[in-house]
Design an enzyme around this catalytic site. Structure first.
Site, PDB file in Angstrom:
ATOM      1  N   GLY A  12       0.812  -1.206   0.000  1.00 30.95           N
ATOM      2  CA  GLY A  12       0.000   0.000   0.000  1.00 30.95           C
ATOM      3  C   GLY A  12       0.847   1.258   0.000  1.00 30.95           C
ATOM      4  O   GLY A  12       0.543   2.225  -0.698  1.00 30.95           O
ATOM      5  N   ASP A  70       9.547   5.345   9.676  1.00 30.27           N
ATOM      6  CA  ASP A  70       8.821   4.775  10.809  1.00 30.27           C
ATOM      7  C   ASP A  70       7.777   5.800  11.231  1.00 30.27           C
ATOM      8  O   ASP A  70       8.039   7.006  11.198  1.00 30.27           O
ATOM      9  CB  ASP A  70       9.745   4.428  11.975  1.00 30.27           C
ATOM     10  CG  ASP A  70       9.053   3.484  12.959  1.00 30.27           C
ATOM     11  OD1 ASP A  70       8.235   2.651  12.507  1.00 30.27           O
ATOM     12  OD2 ASP A  70       9.299   3.580  14.170  1.00 30.27           O
ATOM     13  N   PHE A 152      -6.291   3.628   7.235  1.00 31.87           N
ATOM     14  CA  PHE A 152      -5.928   2.378   7.902  1.00 31.87           C
ATOM     15  C   PHE A 152      -5.599   2.707   9.354  1.00 31.87           C
ATOM     16  O   PHE A 152      -5.728   3.860   9.795  1.00 31.87           O
ATOM     17  CB  PHE A 152      -4.724   1.732   7.191  1.00 31.87           C
ATOM     18  CG  PHE A 152      -3.441   2.515   7.364  1.00 31.87           C
ATOM     19  CD1 PHE A 152      -3.222   3.670   6.649  1.00 31.87           C
ATOM     20  CD2 PHE A 152      -2.464   2.101   8.273  1.00 31.87           C
ATOM     21  CE1 PHE A 152      -2.056   4.410   6.811  1.00 31.87           C
ATOM     22  CE2 PHE A 152      -1.291   2.828   8.447  1.00 31.87           C
ATOM     23  CZ  PHE A 152      -1.089   3.985   7.708  1.00 31.87           C
ATOM     24  N   GLY A 153      -5.137   1.713  10.093  1.00 31.66           N
ATOM     25  CA  GLY A 153      -4.655   1.928  11.460  1.00 31.66           C
ATOM     26  C   GLY A 153      -5.658   2.681  12.332  1.00 31.66           C
ATOM     27  O   GLY A 153      -6.828   2.287  12.445  1.00 31.66           O
ATOM     28  N   ASP A 155      -6.890   5.658  11.863  1.00 35.64           N
ATOM     29  CA  ASP A 155      -7.614   6.720  11.160  1.00 35.64           C
ATOM     30  C   ASP A 155      -9.085   6.873  11.592  1.00 35.64           C
ATOM     31  O   ASP A 155      -9.571   7.997  11.687  1.00 35.64           O
ATOM     32  CB  ASP A 155      -7.537   6.507   9.636  1.00 35.64           C
ATOM     33  CG  ASP A 155      -6.180   6.916   9.066  1.00 35.64           C
ATOM     34  OD1 ASP A 155      -5.530   7.794   9.660  1.00 35.64           O
ATOM     35  OD2 ASP A 155      -5.781   6.356   8.028  1.00 35.64           O
ATOM     36  N   HIS A 180       1.263  13.611   8.457  1.00 39.91           N
ATOM     37  CA  HIS A 180       2.632  13.397   8.913  1.00 39.91           C
ATOM     38  C   HIS A 180       3.478  12.780   7.802  1.00 39.91           C
ATOM     39  O   HIS A 180       4.578  13.215   7.512  1.00 39.91           O
ATOM     40  CB  HIS A 180       2.608  12.490  10.150  1.00 39.91           C
ATOM     41  CG  HIS A 180       1.791  11.228   9.993  1.00 39.91           C
ATOM     42  ND1 HIS A 180       0.509  11.240   9.516  1.00 39.91           N
ATOM     43  CD2 HIS A 180       2.091   9.920  10.204  1.00 39.91           C
ATOM     44  CE1 HIS A 180       0.054  10.007   9.452  1.00 39.91           C
ATOM     45  NE2 HIS A 180       0.994   9.184   9.867  1.00 39.91           N
ATOM     46  N   ARG A 181       2.928  11.737   7.133  1.00 46.94           N
ATOM     47  CA  ARG A 181       3.667  11.029   6.092  1.00 46.94           C
ATOM     48  C   ARG A 181       3.914  11.937   4.884  1.00 46.94           C
ATOM     49  O   ARG A 181       5.034  12.010   4.371  1.00 46.94           O
ATOM     50  CB  ARG A 181       2.886   9.773   5.679  1.00 46.94           C
ATOM     51  CG  ARG A 181       3.639   8.864   4.740  1.00 46.94           C
ATOM     52  CD  ARG A 181       3.007   7.492   4.637  1.00 46.94           C
ATOM     53  NE  ARG A 181       3.101   6.764   5.890  1.00 46.94           N
ATOM     54  CZ  ARG A 181       2.088   6.558   6.721  1.00 46.94           C
ATOM     55  NH1 ARG A 181       0.883   6.981   6.431  1.00 46.94           N
ATOM     56  NH2 ARG A 181       2.274   5.918   7.855  1.00 46.94           N
TER      57      ARG A 181
HETATM   58  P1  IMP Z   1       4.310   2.284   9.993  1.00 43.65           P
HETATM   59  O1  IMP Z   1       5.585   2.109  10.745  1.00 43.65           O
HETATM   60  O2  IMP Z   1       4.309   3.499   9.104  1.00 43.65           O
HETATM   61  O3  IMP Z   1       3.822   1.054   9.283  1.00 43.65           O
HETATM   62  O4  IMP Z   1       3.188   2.646  11.049  1.00 43.65           O
HETATM   63  C1  IMP Z   1       3.106   1.995  12.277  1.00 43.65           C
HETATM   64  C2  IMP Z   1       1.682   2.006  12.778  1.00 43.65           C
HETATM   65  O5  IMP Z   1       1.315   3.336  13.158  1.00 43.65           O
HETATM   66  C3  IMP Z   1       0.648   1.586  11.757  1.00 43.65           C
HETATM   67  O6  IMP Z   1       0.497   0.201  11.734  1.00 43.65           O
HETATM   68  C4  IMP Z   1      -0.588   2.285  12.295  1.00 43.65           C
HETATM   69  O7  IMP Z   1      -1.140   1.548  13.343  1.00 43.65           O
HETATM   70  C5  IMP Z   1      -0.028   3.577  12.852  1.00 43.65           C
HETATM   71  N1  IMP Z   1      -0.090   4.636  11.841  1.00 43.65           N
HETATM   72  C6  IMP Z   1       0.958   5.245  11.215  1.00 43.65           C
HETATM   73  N2  IMP Z   1       0.531   6.152  10.326  1.00 43.65           N
HETATM   74  C7  IMP Z   1      -0.819   6.113  10.367  1.00 43.65           C
HETATM   75  C8  IMP Z   1      -1.832   6.798   9.656  1.00 43.65           C
HETATM   76  O8  IMP Z   1      -1.587   7.626   8.761  1.00 43.65           O
HETATM   77  N3  IMP Z   1      -3.104   6.489   9.996  1.00 43.65           N
HETATM   78  C9  IMP Z   1      -3.419   5.583  10.939  1.00 43.65           C
HETATM   79  N4  IMP Z   1      -2.516   4.888  11.616  1.00 43.65           N
HETATM   80  C10 IMP Z   1      -1.212   5.150  11.348  1.00 43.65           C
END
Ligand code: IMP
Length: 195
Positions: A12, A70, A152-153, A155, A180-181
């Site tokens: 994704g 991260d 996802f997560g 959100d 943030h991303r």
């Molecule tokens: P990752 O290291 O970017 O994969 O993020 C780690 C975890 O943080 C994810 O599995 C989500 O649970 C949470 N997370 C990070 N960014 C987001 C987001 O943009 N929306 C929702 N959850 C997030």
């Protein structure tokens, strides 16, 4: 064309990152493209430490300019949890994890449900052995119940006051503009333009 390795297996995330880096004079590859099928264990105590660890490990292994991210959620009323444990807050699904978050915030009033998403991208240059990092933050509040179909997560429970919406109520394009991303990767793009 010079190669850049994006240190992710995520199906994704990779297209989204590629979209942000489009137009740069690099061939962009991911871990699967270079035949790496193991995960670096995220043992760091901060997002930055984990991003640097991943970029360095995969960069040294492959010799490519390597980018690793991260990200996660920090909730003030929980002293910054789930933080680097966001993906591992409890076993099960994303829904299990945001439901646990809501349970842990039971009784906490709206004005104290302050939270933020953070993302750190680390850039490792195998030539100089130097690492640079770029951070992006999105401030918000944790809601009392989930809503929204996108993302996802966490959100469905992350409310952005300035948009009066949860991040699960935003399209990818809307979310990328403020997230943030999106912020961390746009800063990363600026640095890559100098390479
Ligand atoms: P990752 O290291 O970017 O994969 O993020 C780690 C975890 O943080 C994810 O599995 C989500 O649970 C949470 N997370 C990070 N960014 C987001 C987001 O943009 N929306 C929702 N959850 C997030």
């Amino acid at each position: 064309m010079k190669k850049i390795l994006i240190a992710t297996h995520s199906k994704g995330k990779f297209p989204e990152i590629k979209k942000i880096l489009k137009g740069l004079p690099f061939k962009i590859v991911n871990l699967d493209n270079v035949g790496i099928n193991f995960e670096v264990e995220e043992t760091g105590k901060t997002f930055k430490a984990n991003a640097v660890l991943k970029a360095r490990t995969y960069g040294k292994l492959t010799g490519f300019l390597t980018l690793a991210e991260d990200a996660g959620l920090e909730v003030d009323a929980l002293n910054g949890a789930p933080g680097v444990y966001s993906a591992r807050y409890c076993p099960g699904s994303d829904e299990d994890r945001y439901r646990l978050l809501l349970r842990n915030l039971k009784g906490i009033p709206a004005k104290e449900r302050i939270a933020r998403f953070k993302a750190v991208v680390a850039i490792f240059d195998p030539k100089s052995k130097k690492v640079r990092t770029c951070q992006g933050v999105l401030e918000g509040r944790i809601t009392f119940e989930p809503k929204g179909e996108h993302g996802f997560g966490y959100d469905p429970v992350f409310y952005v006051p300035q948009l009066r919406k949860r991040t699960a109520g935003l399209t990818i394009e809307e979310k990328n503009k403020i997230s943030h991303r999106g912020k961390a990767w746009r800063k990363t793009r600026k640095i890559l333009e100098l390479f």
